[in-house]
Write a protein that holds these residues in place. Structure first.
Motif, PDB file in Angstrom:
ATOM      1  N   ASN A  22      12.998   4.556 -13.928  1.00 58.17           N
ATOM      2  CA  ASN A  22      11.444   4.009 -13.556  1.00 58.17           C
ATOM      3  C   ASN A  22      11.637   2.714 -12.778  1.00 58.17           C
ATOM      4  O   ASN A  22      10.568   1.943 -12.766  1.00 58.17           O
ATOM      5  N   PHE A  23      12.496   2.658 -11.844  1.00 56.00           N
ATOM      6  CA  PHE A  23      12.752   1.347 -11.169  1.00 56.00           C
ATOM      7  C   PHE A  23      11.338   1.020 -10.429  1.00 56.00           C
ATOM      8  O   PHE A  23      11.064  -0.451  -9.949  1.00 56.00           O
ATOM      9  N   GLU A  24      10.600   2.041  -9.733  1.00 55.58           N
ATOM     10  CA  GLU A  24       9.564   1.836  -9.138  1.00 55.58           C
ATOM     11  C   GLU A  24       8.388   1.471  -9.827  1.00 55.58           C
ATOM     12  O   GLU A  24       7.136   0.949  -9.240  1.00 55.58           O
ATOM     13  N   GLN A  25       8.482   1.573 -11.052  1.00 56.02           N
ATOM     14  CA  GLN A  25       7.147   1.107 -11.726  1.00 56.02           C
ATOM     15  C   GLN A  25       7.069  -0.140 -11.920  1.00 56.02           C
ATOM     16  O   GLN A  25       6.008  -0.801 -12.294  1.00 56.02           O
ATOM     17  N   CYS A  26       8.064  -0.947 -11.495  1.00 58.42           N
ATOM     18  CA  CYS A  26       8.228  -2.421 -11.483  1.00 58.42           C
ATOM     19  C   CYS A  26       6.973  -3.273 -10.660  1.00 58.42           C
ATOM     20  O   CYS A  26       6.960  -2.711  -9.595  1.00 58.42           O
ATOM     21  N   ILE A  27       6.216  -3.986 -11.310  1.00 53.22           N
ATOM     22  CA  ILE A  27       5.206  -4.575 -10.448  1.00 53.22           C
ATOM     23  C   ILE A  27       5.541  -6.031 -10.263  1.00 53.22           C
ATOM     24  O   ILE A  27       4.744  -6.859  -9.567  1.00 53.22           O
ATOM     25  N   LYS A  28       6.766  -6.493 -10.464  1.00 54.78           N
ATOM     26  CA  LYS A  28       7.304  -7.752 -10.092  1.00 54.78           C
ATOM     27  C   LYS A  28       6.522  -8.774 -10.841  1.00 54.78           C
ATOM     28  O   LYS A  28       6.534 -10.063 -10.593  1.00 54.78           O
ATOM     29  N   CYS A  29       6.082  -8.557 -12.072  1.00 56.53           N
ATOM     30  CA  CYS A  29       5.320  -9.400 -12.775  1.00 56.53           C
ATOM     31  C   CYS A  29       6.645 -10.767 -13.304  1.00 56.53           C
ATOM     32  O   CYS A  29       5.917 -11.618 -13.733  1.00 56.53           O
ATOM     33  N   THR A  30       7.842 -10.200 -13.367  1.00 57.92           N
ATOM     34  CA  THR A  30       8.747 -11.158 -13.670  1.00 57.92           C
ATOM     35  C   THR A  30       8.794 -11.692 -15.248  1.00 57.92           C
ATOM     36  O   THR A  30       9.449 -12.587 -15.626  1.00 57.92           O
ATOM     37  N   LEU A  86       0.843   6.415   9.291  1.00 56.55           N
ATOM     38  CA  LEU A  86       2.184   6.602   8.565  1.00 56.55           C
ATOM     39  C   LEU A  86       2.037   6.013   7.156  1.00 56.55           C
ATOM     40  O   LEU A  86       1.167   5.267   6.958  1.00 56.55           O
ATOM     41  N   LEU A  87       3.007   6.436   6.525  1.00 55.06           N
ATOM     42  CA  LEU A  87       3.042   5.884   5.079  1.00 55.06           C
ATOM     43  C   LEU A  87       4.435   5.135   4.716  1.00 55.06           C
ATOM     44  O   LEU A  87       5.214   5.767   5.537  1.00 55.06           O
ATOM     45  N   ILE A  88       4.357   4.286   3.923  1.00 50.99           N
ATOM     46  CA  ILE A  88       5.505   3.542   3.648  1.00 50.99           C
ATOM     47  C   ILE A  88       5.868   4.050   2.285  1.00 50.99           C
ATOM     48  O   ILE A  88       4.907   3.528   1.285  1.00 50.99           O
ATOM     49  N   PHE A  89       7.029   4.315   1.826  1.00 53.74           N
ATOM     50  CA  PHE A  89       7.454   4.525   0.586  1.00 53.74           C
ATOM     51  C   PHE A  89       8.125   3.397  -0.016  1.00 53.74           C
ATOM     52  O   PHE A  89       8.928   2.674   0.943  1.00 53.74           O
ATOM     53  N   GLY A  90       8.360   3.101  -1.143  1.00 51.31           N
ATOM     54  CA  GLY A  90       8.686   2.059  -1.933  1.00 51.31           C
ATOM     55  C   GLY A  90       9.943   1.677  -1.823  1.00 51.31           C
ATOM     56  O   GLY A  90      10.632   0.584  -2.018  1.00 51.31           O
ATOM     57  N   HIS A  91      10.948   2.693  -1.614  1.00 46.66           N
ATOM     58  CA  HIS A  91      12.408   2.530  -1.444  1.00 46.66           C
ATOM     59  C   HIS A  91      12.818   3.547  -0.336  1.00 46.66           C
ATOM     60  O   HIS A  91      12.368   4.368  -0.081  1.00 46.66           O
ATOM     61  N   LEU A 100       9.139  12.815  -1.973  1.00 44.40           N
ATOM     62  CA  LEU A 100       7.831  12.131  -1.280  1.00 44.40           C
ATOM     63  C   LEU A 100       6.591  12.468  -2.448  1.00 44.40           C
ATOM     64  O   LEU A 100       5.733  11.678  -2.450  1.00 44.40           O
ATOM     65  N   ALA A 101       6.721  13.685  -2.994  1.00 50.50           N
ATOM     66  CA  ALA A 101       5.539  13.968  -3.988  1.00 50.50           C
ATOM     67  C   ALA A 101       5.544  13.281  -5.221  1.00 50.50           C
ATOM     68  O   ALA A 101       4.498  13.083  -5.787  1.00 50.50           O
ATOM     69  N   TYR A 102       6.476  12.286  -5.567  1.00 53.16           N
ATOM     70  CA  TYR A 102       6.367  11.235  -6.635  1.00 53.16           C
ATOM     71  C   TYR A 102       6.910  10.170  -6.402  1.00 53.16           C
ATOM     72  O   TYR A 102       7.286   9.256  -7.211  1.00 53.16           O
ATOM     73  N   THR A 103       7.152   9.730  -5.253  1.00 54.43           N
ATOM     74  CA  THR A 103       7.825   8.378  -4.918  1.00 54.43           C
ATOM     75  C   THR A 103       6.657   7.410  -4.658  1.00 54.43           C
ATOM     76  O   THR A 103       5.367   7.790  -3.974  1.00 54.43           O
ATOM     77  N   ARG A 104       6.316   6.308  -5.030  1.00 54.10           N
ATOM     78  CA  ARG A 104       5.605   5.315  -5.076  1.00 54.10           C
ATOM     79  C   ARG A 104       5.248   5.102  -3.475  1.00 54.10           C
ATOM     80  O   ARG A 104       6.250   4.809  -2.939  1.00 54.10           O
ATOM     81  N   ILE A 105       4.023   5.042  -3.150  1.00 48.47           N
ATOM     82  CA  ILE A 105       3.821   4.631  -1.847  1.00 48.47           C
ATOM     83  C   ILE A 105       3.348   3.075  -1.595  1.00 48.47           C
ATOM     84  O   ILE A 105       2.222   2.702  -2.339  1.00 48.47           O
ATOM     85  N   LEU A 106       3.922   2.222  -0.491  1.00 51.35           N
ATOM     86  CA  LEU A 106       3.514   0.853  -0.662  1.00 51.35           C
ATOM     87  C   LEU A 106       2.185   0.908  -0.047  1.00 51.35           C
ATOM     88  O   LEU A 106       1.338   0.073  -0.223  1.00 51.35           O
ATOM     89  N   ARG A 107       2.105   1.392   1.275  1.00 50.74           N
ATOM     90  CA  ARG A 107       1.025   1.374   1.798  1.00 50.74           C
ATOM     91  C   ARG A 107       0.707   2.370   3.212  1.00 50.74           C
ATOM     92  O   ARG A 107       1.835   3.148   3.463  1.00 50.74           O
TER      93      ARG A 107
END
Lengths: 415, 575
Positions: free
Chosen positions: A12-20, B262-267, B331-338
């Motif tokens: 779940n590392f992407e669940q992190c919202i950086k709240c710290t 375009l979409l940016i993914f979190g990692h 990409l179906a389940y990776t967080r999208i930043l913007r």
């Protein structure tokens, strides 16, 4: 097609919202500024490591693996797992001989136990301690727990036959400490359970749960042990699929329940819900009326309960405390849940000693001020640390229960 | 020969002397000493404008680079960051493909710190025609692109995120290029070669004498005052806005504004560029860019008057996700930043409604020949990949028109930051003097290359992080503010990646703002902070679900709740 219904990433590392918040709860960060802290070492660092493993920071070895960050995280990120996994995956430095010795508790226990009187004598000599520090890097302030000449498993043999006569059955994972160092705790549990009308079975060929091997990056070996343990546990349960698998060490319980699937990728789903800490299980059995306990009227003690990091993670401290509160003669004084600093083999290492004591300092101070007769604790390494650092006696809640219990009356009540 | 060389050197000395003499004829502006007359004024500091400034300055022209906002504020900062091998154009546009692969090889040499040679894959999905693969490989080879068919199983080993159902795969020398770093390095080098640079200066008018353009009338953003800069030549490198600049000279360039989202993914989902092996279409390239992955693009024609307010629509997000997850299911389940979009500055040549079959080729107009307007060149078309070649063509034309003979050296000389590093000395003692860079310093080195040596990490506090997601330290922030033309948080973001990470500025913006306030004052910094947070939200809104929505709430809580910024009252027009 459904997509983006949820964000899933490993641990779940992407669940992190950086709240710290995790960083605030990290016991290490306040005493070691070289450590990047759980957020940086975990989810933040992971993004960089995914880009290039060269971003692995060797300071991650300082992590205690206490999992207090995971308890604090409001987003369910398995921060501790991310850090441990990174250590396992990216730290390519050879595992030191000392770390192998500390981690191979079965091997060391067998060897040391065979020569128990000699080992115990030697390990208490100053010159030997200084030698261990100079040669291996085991801090000379530490004293190894005394080894028992006969293991718990050997001592249990004489009791084994009687166990089948009890109407209910429980499987007991005794762990290395009970087996090699402190069989008395295991015997206490057997006596308590027997009095409650419950027979005890051991796991055939039980091996170390692997907590120390994981902490020292010996994961292949830990994984082999884990597979064996899960299989043997299933065999021990046999037809009693609903019987509990009990532990007297919170780290063993935590490792086998959570670290097996998360870090070692060993499937424990067949037995995971059976696993429970003995004190927690007993408290719930008493509360639902399935077990009755009768106590000696003359027993009185002033007791406080130290929440080990792994029982904090399991969320079971509340049950152990409720068990203690069942004993009428106990005056219970609460103390805040804080890391004692030992973190298993961590505090034994020369380079970590000062950190270890600095982390625990606040807790030791509070315990000294409370000055209880005994500190109850479900973790053995916390016991060594607190006893060494405060001089106050620390016992497993099961041992305290055994001391307070009127066995005959209890046995009669449960018949 | 020796004599000739001596003669050349004397000429150089004379030139330098002349420069010095003319340098007295200057005006001061915001600590920048400007000449009253330049050989060339280049309008627009995207990659092309910056590259042209570098090229002109290296050839000894007195050069001024003028930019309305910040470097990379247009299409340069709003694309894939793909180091094209040219394979994408091999079948449809051989000329562009050849240009791409040549520039690709040059950039690997001169811009090492901006480029990541990840390699690329062209994958065939079950729904695509596998027969296209051989056409594609033949076209690549004809264009000089090293394309090789590999076993799909091998492709999966190379890049585990690729759809396991692929029926074919081809490797090509694709990579990733950071357009922000690339442009900044070009600006830094232009300045090192004597060019002057003005950001946040808008060209209000072209100064004309008869049919001749003789300079530019400038206005500093936020001020009403106008001032003139004369020049022998004006080079219009305004990208899509070049249309309007040309119009000031009464020239019509038929621009074709083609929007791409375009979409940016979190990692990093992938570490190898993944393309779809078919005729170029929507959402068929997934690029690993620094710490993130990018899927793109869409292509749709937009009216010219809409290019200043581009928003990504829900339909575009849907297309990008639906098509993107076919090449990489994660990409179906990776967080999208913007989400973000840019406008390609293509020059229209036919009535193609999609803009895809318009040549991505370079257009370099001498308006004297084309429109009988002397003193002005327009350089446009092309792509980020060919920015250097575009600059070379524009500078060649400028030199021709000014009667200067000087060869282009931009393909040989490395950009500042990308110089070859001296090989580390043989270690005489094992371990004893290995100096280990902290991971933060390593991150800074990745961004600034050899220039990171100029970042001062001497104090303990210098290694403290300002932006935690992207590991931007206090030292790097200071370095950017002092050395890389930073006026606000957006500039700082483009120079360092500050605020580009998972939290989109929640944690770092207020810290960086405090550092900016030391130079620009509290009021300016506070207004800037509010507009930065709004700008971050603009990109999050089209993908505002899941953790991205939680993140936005957290950010609002910090900035409205803790910092007390009022919502909706700030001016974002200067972004």
């Amino acid at each position: 097609m459904e997509y983006q219904v949820q964000n899933i990433s490993r641990d779940n590392f992407e669940q992190c919202i950086k709240c710290t918040v995790c960083t605030v709860y990290c016991p290490l960060l306040s005493v070691n500024p070289d450590y990047p802290g759980p957020k940086q070492a975990g989810p933040d660092g992971e993004r960089y490591r995914l880009k290039n493993p060269a971003f692995y920071d060797s300071a991650l070895k300082y992590c205690l693996n206490c999992k207090r960050c995971e308890v604090a995280c409001p987003s369910g990120v398995r921060i501790g797992d991310i850090i441990q996994r990174a250590r396992i995956r990216y730290d390519r430095s050879p595992v030191k001989l000392r770390d192998r010795m500390l981690a191979n508790t079965d091997f060391m226990g067998t060897v040391a136990g065979a020569l128990a009187p000699v080992t115990n004598f030697m390990l208490r000599r100053r010159i030997v301690k200084q030698g261990l520090q100079a040669v291996l890097g085991i801090d000379s302030h530490r004293t190894f727990p005394a080894y028992s000449a006969t293991t718990f498993a050997q001592q249990f043999k004489s009791l084994a036959d009687a166990q089948k006569g009890y109407p209910r059955q429980a499987v007991y994972f005794h762990g290395c400490y009970v087996n090699y160092n402190y069989p008395a705790l295991g015997l206490d549990l057997v006596r308590v359970l027997n009095a409650a009308g419950i027979g005890v079975r051991l796991i055939k060929g039980e091996r170390c749960c692997g907590v120390a091997k994981i902490a020292n990056r010996l994961t292949d070996s830990a994984r082999a042990d884990a597979r064996h343990n899960i299989k043997a546990m299933q065999a021990a349960l046999g037809a009693d699929a609903d019987a509990p698998v009990l532990f007297t060490g919170s780290s063993c319980a935590f490792t086998m329940r959570d670290e097996y699937p998360h870090l070692l990728e060993v499937d424990n789903s067949a037995v995971r819900s059976n696993m429970m800490l003995a004190s927690a299980w007993l408290a719930r059995e008493v509360e639902r009326g399935a077990v009755k306990l009768v106590f000696k009227p003359e027993y009185t003690r002033r007791v406080t309960y130290h929440t080990s990091c792994h029982i904090q993670k399991l969320g079971w401290a509340i049950y152990s405390i409720r068990l203690l509160k069942l004993i009428p003669g106990i005056t219970f004084v609460p103390v805040e849940s804080q890391c004692c600093g030992i973190a298993g083999t961590y505090g034994f290492k020369k380079e970590n000693y000062a950190t270890s004591q600095a982390i625990g300092a606040e807790l030791f101070d509070k315990l000294r001020r409370i000055a209880p007769d005994v500190v109850a604790c479900d973790c053995e390494t916390c016991k060594w640390q607190i006893e060494m650092s405060t001089g106050i006696k620390v016992e497993n809640p099961i041992s305290i229960l055994a001391e307070a219990l009127d066995f005959e009356a209890t046995a009669a009540a449960n018949r | 020969m020796v004599f000739l060389k001596f003669f050349e050197r004397r000429q150089l000395v004379i030139q330098i002397f002349l420069c010095n003499f003319e340098a007295q004829n200057t005006i001061m502006l915001n600590n920048t000493q400007l000449l009253k007359e330049y050989d060339v004024v280049i309008i627009g500091a995207g990659a092309t404008g910056a590259g042209t400034a570098r090229d002109c300055a290296m050839r000894g022209l007195r050069t001024l680079l003028v930019e309305r906002f910040d470097f990379t504020a247009g299409a340069t900062g709003r694309n894939h960051g793909l180091l094209h091998s040219g394979a994408r154009y091999a079948v449809t546009d051989r000329e562009s493909a050849t240009e791409c692969i040549e520039e690709n090889m040059i950039l690997r040499r001169i811009a090492r710190h901006c480029v990541e040679p990840t390699g690329g894959l062209f994958v065939t999905l079950p729904e695509d025609d596998l027969g296209y693969q051989s056409t594609f490989i033949d076209a690549c080879r004809a264009a000089g692109i090293d394309a090789r068919a590999i076993d799909p199983a091998e492709a999966l080993r190379m890049e585990p995120s690729v759809n396991p159902a692929i029926t074919g795969a081809v490797t090509v020398p694709d990579g990733a290029v950071d357009p922000f770093r690339l442009t900044t390095a070009n600006v830094v080098d232009a300045k090192l070669h004597g060019a002057d640079v003005l950001t946040y200066h808008c060209v209000e008018e072209l100064i004309k004498e008869g049919d001749r353009v003789r300079g530019v009338r400038l206005r500093r953003q936020g001020s009403q005052e106008l001032f003139d800069i004369r020049s022998r030549l004006v080079i219009n490198a305004g990208g899509i806005w070049g249309h309007g600049i040309a119009a000031m000279a009464g020239i019509n360039i038929n621009m074709f504004p083609a929007k791409g989202a375009l979409l940016i993914f979190g990692h990093r989902v992938n570490n190898v560029v993944i393309n779809r092996c078919r005729k170029p279409a929507d959402a068929d390239i997934l690029v690993p860019g620094d710490t993130i992955s990018l899927i793109g693009t869409t292509s749709s024609r937009v009216p010219y008057d809409a290019v200043d307010r581009m928003d990504v629509t829900q339909e575009e997000v849907d297309i990008l996700l639906r098509e993107g997850m076919k090449i990489a299911p994660a990409l179906a389940y990776t967080r999208i930043l913007r989400a973000y979009s840019g406008v390609r500055p293509l020059i229209a040549s036919d009535d193609d409604p999609s803009g895809r079959s318009i040549s991505r080729g370079i257009v370099c107009f001498d308006h004297a020949a084309r429109d009988s307007v002397e003193g002005m060149i327009t350089i446009s078309g092309g792509k980020l990949m060919t920015y250097r070649l575009m600059a070379e063509q524009a500078a060649d034309m400028a030199c021709r028109k000014l009667g200067v003979e000087a060869a282009c050296r931009t393909a040989e000389l490395p950009l500042p930051g990308s110089e070859e590093e001296p090989k580390p000395e043989k270690k005489r003692f094992r371990k004893s003097h290995i100096i280990e860079l902290s991971t933060n310093q390593l991150a800074a080195k990745g961004r600034h290359g050899t220039l990171s040596g100029d970042i001062d990490f001497s104090r303990d506090s210098d290694d403290a992080l300002v932006c935690e997601c992207e590991r931007v330290t206090a030292a790097e922030t200071d370095y950017a503010i002092n050395r890389l033309e930073v006026n606000n948080l957006v500039n700082l973001r483009r120079r360092t990646r500050l605020g580009m990470g998972t939290c989109q500025g929640s944690i770092c913006a207020c810290r960086a703002s405090a550092m900016l306030a030391r130079s620009f004052g509290n009021d300016v910094a506070l207004a800037d902070l509010a507009s930065f947070i709004n700008e971050r939200w603009k990109g999050m809104r089209p993908v505002g679900w899941g953790q991205t929505l939680v993140e936005a709430n957290f950010s609002a809580w910090i900035y409205q709740g803790v910092c007390g910024l009022a919502p909706g009252k700030t001016d974002t027009s200067a972004l």
